[in-house]
Design an enzyme around this catalytic site. Structure first.
Site, mmCIF file in Angstrom:
data_model
loop_
_atom_site.group_PDB
_atom_site.id
_atom_site.type_symbol
_atom_site.label_atom_id
_atom_site.label_comp_id
_atom_site.label_asym_id
_atom_site.label_seq_id
_atom_site.Cartn_x
_atom_site.Cartn_y
_atom_site.Cartn_z
ATOM 1 N N ARG A 21 174.219 145.783 -51.657
ATOM 2 C CA ARG A 21 175.059 144.999 -52.576
ATOM 3 C C ARG A 21 176.116 144.201 -51.792
ATOM 4 N NH1 ARG A 21 174.085 143.965 -57.526
ATOM 5 N NH2 ARG A 21 176.178 144.363 -58.276
ATOM 6 N N ASN A 37 184.888 143.419 -61.502
ATOM 7 C CA ASN A 37 183.879 143.068 -60.506
ATOM 8 C C ASN A 37 184.337 143.461 -59.114
ATOM 9 O OD1 ASN A 37 182.576 142.004 -62.663
ATOM 10 N ND2 ASN A 37 183.035 139.865 -62.180
ATOM 11 N N HIS A 83 188.185 148.096 -60.293
ATOM 12 C CA HIS A 83 187.077 148.960 -59.859
ATOM 13 C C HIS A 83 186.845 148.867 -58.349
ATOM 14 C CE1 HIS A 83 185.195 149.116 -64.183
ATOM 15 N NE2 HIS A 83 186.295 149.822 -64.074
ATOM 16 N N CYS A 109 186.371 154.806 -38.584
ATOM 17 C CA CYS A 109 187.465 154.142 -39.304
ATOM 18 C C CYS A 109 188.311 153.366 -38.292
ATOM 19 C CB CYS A 109 188.313 155.198 -40.001
ATOM 20 S SG CYS A 109 189.888 154.571 -40.617
ATOM 21 N N ALA A 137 179.437 131.765 -69.450
ATOM 22 C CA ALA A 137 180.799 131.637 -68.927
ATOM 23 C C ALA A 137 181.009 130.288 -68.230
ATOM 24 C CB ALA A 137 181.086 132.788 -67.963
#
Ligand code: APR
Length: 232
Positions: free
Chosen positions: A59, A92, A109, A136, A219
């Protein structure tokens, strides 16, 4: 729409649909292809972290190939030109609002383009994969996860969102099915406060009955027309 000074806008997957990013529900939606319980819960991550990391790696890579559409551009123009308070609360996790130029954006989110270190709590901008357990950047621990809010986790900055809702004269919901709380409850909160409410969505949503007005359509057409109205 007279006497409007402060605006809160809630956006969902429908605002990015015309950029080629899958929505979650409905025909062909992401949750038809993947089970929420397999990829979008803390339990799934504990059970099968490779599956979850691979899903989010795909994604994350995909959204970086997409471009903002006319709806994002119109909202960025409203953000730049609106003299009152304005907050774009987005569900989103893509960055298309920002890439279109919007500044007053809150990602309730989380975002695909951050990694969150579960060892030191640092958030680092992240555009590549996480599957190989990179260290990290802040503490070196190999404990990074996507900085997205999974089902069962608390969305970000709720106090700030409710504060903005209390000060708003207009609440506008764009491209969201109204299926996921707490975002789905904002319209009722707004109504109770006497705030005007407007929905722009491709089809009627689970929350449509709560809005003063619902306009149906894509939209990319509805949002520029509404922004033109607002900016006169
Ligand atoms: N223009 C406007 N609306 C659209 C368009 C479009 N081109 N295409 C689709 N829509 C509408 C759909 O009709 C639907 O009502 O957008 C909505 C998308 O709904 P969902 O897929 O449920 O997305 P969203 O409401 O953002 O989901 C909320 O669910 O899984 C979680 O965390 C995820 O943030 C997400 C949350």
């Amino acid at each position: 729409m007279a006497d409007i000074r402060n605006i809160v806008i809630l956006t969902g997957a429908g605002v990015s649909a015309e950029s080629g990013i899958d929505t979650f529900r409905g025909g062909g939606g992401l949750w038809e292809q993947h089970r929420v319980e397999d990829v979008a819960t803390p339990e799934a991550f504990a059970r099968d972290p490779d599956l979850v990391l691979r899903f989010y790696d795909m994604r994350r890579a995909a959204i970086q190939e997409k471009e903002p559409n006319r709806a994002h551009a119109a909202l960025a123009r409203l953000d730049a030109e609106w003299p009152g308070d304005l907050l774009i609360v987005t569900q989103n996790v893509d960055d298309l609002h920002e890439r279109a130029g919007a500044r007053r954006v809150l990602h309730m989110h989380g975002t695909h383009l951050n990694a969150w270190c579960t060892a030191c709590d640092a958030r680092s901008r992240w555009t590549g994969p996480l599957i190989d357990r990179p260290p990290c950047p802040a503490c070196g621990a190999r404990a990074l996860r996507p900085d997205v809010v999974w089902f069962g986790e608390m969305p970000y900055e709720m106090e700030r969102i409710y504060g903005a809702l209390r000060a708003a004269d207009l609440f506008v919901s764009i491209g969201t099915s109204g299926a996921v709380y707490p975002a789905a409850g904002f319209v009722r909160e707004a109504r109770e406060l006497g705030t005007q409410t407007l929905e722009l969505n491709l089809e009627r949503s689970q929350g449509s009955a709560w809005f003063d007005e619902t306009r149906l359509g894509p939209a990319g057409e509805l949002v520029p027309a509404w922004v033109d109205e607002m900016l006169g």
